[in-house]
Motif scaffolding. Sequence first.
Motif, short mmCIF file in Angstrom:
data_model
loop_
_atom_site.label_atom_id
_atom_site.label_comp_id
_atom_site.label_asym_id
_atom_site.label_seq_id
_atom_site.Cartn_x
_atom_site.Cartn_y
_atom_site.Cartn_z
N TYR A 5 -9.78 0.16 -5.99
CA TYR A 5 -8.79 -0.83 -6.39
C TYR A 5 -7.68 -0.82 -5.34
N ILE A 6 -7.38 -2.01 -4.79
CA ILE A 6 -6.34 -2.09 -3.75
C ILE A 6 -5.18 -2.92 -4.28
N LYS A 7 -3.98 -2.35 -4.23
CA LYS A 7 -2.79 -3.13 -4.62
C LYS A 7 -1.98 -3.40 -3.37
N THR A 8 -1.59 -4.67 -3.23
CA THR A 8 -0.94 -5.09 -1.98
C THR A 8 0.52 -5.47 -2.20
N TYR A 9 1.38 -4.96 -1.36
CA TYR A 9 2.80 -5.34 -1.35
C TYR A 9 3.07 -6.14 -0.08
N GLY A 10 4.05 -7.05 -0.13
CA GLY A 10 4.52 -7.67 1.11
C GLY A 10 3.86 -8.97 1.51
N CYS A 11 3.71 -9.14 2.81
CA CYS A 11 3.44 -10.46 3.41
C CYS A 11 1.96 -10.85 3.40
N GLN A 12 1.69 -12.04 3.93
CA GLN A 12 0.30 -12.54 4.01
C GLN A 12 -0.55 -11.67 4.92
N MET A 13 0.11 -11.11 5.93
CA MET A 13 -0.62 -10.22 6.84
C MET A 13 -1.19 -9.03 6.04
N ASN A 14 -0.38 -8.52 5.12
CA ASN A 14 -0.85 -7.41 4.28
C ASN A 14 -1.98 -7.86 3.36
N GLU A 15 -1.86 -9.06 2.81
CA GLU A 15 -2.94 -9.60 1.97
C GLU A 15 -4.24 -9.63 2.77
N VAL A 38 -9.69 2.25 -14.07
CA VAL A 38 -11.10 2.66 -14.00
C VAL A 38 -11.57 2.93 -12.57
N ALA A 39 -10.67 2.80 -11.59
CA ALA A 39 -11.09 2.93 -10.19
C ALA A 39 -11.26 4.39 -9.79
N ASP A 40 -12.20 4.63 -8.86
CA ASP A 40 -12.37 5.97 -8.31
C ASP A 40 -11.45 6.19 -7.11
N VAL A 41 -11.11 5.08 -6.47
CA VAL A 41 -10.21 5.14 -5.31
C VAL A 41 -9.12 4.11 -5.53
N ILE A 42 -7.85 4.51 -5.38
CA ILE A 42 -6.75 3.55 -5.51
C ILE A 42 -5.94 3.58 -4.21
N LEU A 43 -5.86 2.40 -3.58
CA LEU A 43 -5.13 2.30 -2.32
C LEU A 43 -3.95 1.36 -2.49
N LEU A 44 -2.78 1.80 -2.02
CA LEU A 44 -1.61 0.91 -2.03
C LEU A 44 -1.37 0.47 -0.59
N ASN A 45 -1.46 -0.84 -0.36
CA ASN A 45 -1.16 -1.37 0.97
C ASN A 45 0.31 -1.78 0.97
N GLN A 55 10.46 1.36 -2.19
CA GLN A 55 10.72 2.07 -3.45
C GLN A 55 9.68 1.71 -4.52
N LYS A 56 9.31 0.42 -4.53
CA LYS A 56 8.31 -0.02 -5.52
C LYS A 56 7.00 0.72 -5.33
N ALA A 57 6.55 0.81 -4.09
CA ALA A 57 5.26 1.45 -3.81
C ALA A 57 5.34 2.96 -4.08
N LEU A 58 6.48 3.55 -3.76
CA LEU A 58 6.63 4.99 -4.02
C LEU A 58 6.59 5.28 -5.52
N ARG A 59 7.30 4.43 -6.27
CA ARG A 59 7.32 4.62 -7.73
C ARG A 59 5.93 4.42 -8.32
N LYS A 60 5.24 3.41 -7.78
CA LYS A 60 3.88 3.13 -8.26
C LYS A 60 2.99 4.36 -8.03
N MET A 61 3.10 4.95 -6.85
CA MET A 61 2.25 6.10 -6.54
C MET A 61 2.62 7.30 -7.42
N GLU A 62 3.90 7.46 -7.68
CA GLU A 62 4.32 8.55 -8.58
C GLU A 62 3.68 8.38 -9.95
#
Length: 464
Positions: A5-15, A38-45, A55-62
């Motif tokens: 599961y990949i969650k993306t923050y930021g610009c279109q380039m990140n998308e 349900v994911a085995d791997v979770i990636l935050l871009n 801060q949003k991404a850090l809190r999400k990872m916490e």
Amino acid sequence: MPSVYIKTYGCQMNERDSEAVAAQLVAKGYSLAPSETVADVILLNTCSVRDLAEQKALRKMENLAAEIRRDRPEVVLGFMGCMAQSRGQELIDRLPDVDLVLGTQKFHRAADCLDEIIAGRRDKIVDVAEEPGSEATIREHLLNGNAQKSVTAYVSIMQGCNQYCTFCIVPYTRGEERSRTIPDIVSECRQLVAQGVKEITLLGQIVTSYGRRRFGRAEPPLGQDAQQRVPAQGKSPFVQLLDAVHEIEGLERIRFTAPHPKGYGDDLIEAYALLPKLVESAHLPVQSGSNRVLKLMHRGYTREQYLVLIEKLRRARPEIGISTDIIVGFPGETEDDFEQTLSLAREVEFDQAYIFKYSQRRDTPAADLPEQVPQKIREERNQRLLEVINEIAAVKYKKFVGRRTQILVEGPSRKNPARMTGRTRCNKIVVFDFAEREHRGRLMDVKITRASSFTLYGDPVIPD
Ligand code: 5AD
């Protein structure tokens, strides 16, 4: 095989980067998980452009570490992208549950890194090194993995940025500017069109700088003839790229983002007259209406030059939709400077503007300027500018009511899946009722019946 599961923050380039990583993992046998639970791997871009995004991404990872990892200790957690690049090992020191930190030049290594971690060969991986040629590694698309085929696609034409605006962290997170070759980009676009894509958005930090650094070098520039090292007929490499993409049969529309006002030459304005697939839409970040602030920002143009550019664009295509980015509360911005931004917004009458409260970014020159604007004033200016932008856009959008306009049908509306959405050439979203699913990907005319903030509503025009 594991699911990701990949969650993306930021610009279109990140998308776009996330989509390429997903495609890469799917090609290696991974499945895409419907949610993080349900994911085995979770990636935050991640995004670093403002502190809030970090801060949003850090809190999400916490939260992921506390909630998901607690019940399923085998889940792999990773940071990718801009914050991964700028913080590196520091992220694991701070959040020891994180297994992978993958920088902005390493997206193509995601599958290999995950293999190593999942197989237990390595415990943690931090890879944020520079990688020559990484600009050409973001080329996989997920079109066939999607249940519904995409009508629109992003194509990355370059990486990095050399502008060094004093507020901006991007040159440090995305590295030096590097461009892909024209044949490489065109072949990716061709493949997308063969798969049903009708509209392509060419992406880069500053697309008007595309290819400039490759000219004059020993290597054959842009993969073309060595003689073409001098831009063809005085055309910049970016306009040469537009010419080449425009040739692709079956492609209906070309967009690009983001150009830089200072690189927006007459050849690019002329392209609007010569290339009918180039839509009437430009995202032109102005950042401020005050020459003093523009200079402090190291933007390389004046308010007057920006206004001349807008005038030229509107002369070339009167219908052109113009959007922008504006920063309020840059260090040293006085009330007078800010009022010049307000007056510029009124003068240009933007169709859409993204307003950002200035955020101090580490290692950027502006972060150390003495006259930081108090948070309260940044917020107040944000509000005042927003009101002006909204007021102008409302008038602009209302003018569409009663008019007939062409849209590209993109698919069901996210808010109300019973309805469909499309976009006008000037980049306005149109929501409408009628239309069979097979109208996806079609150009059709609609009559606009109503406008609300930043959305138009209409009825399809049925040809007699
Ligand atoms: N603070 C606030 N906004 C910023 N942007 C870039 N850096 C900063 C910063 N430090 C905005 C600019 C840019 C957009 C993508 O983000 O307006 O165009």
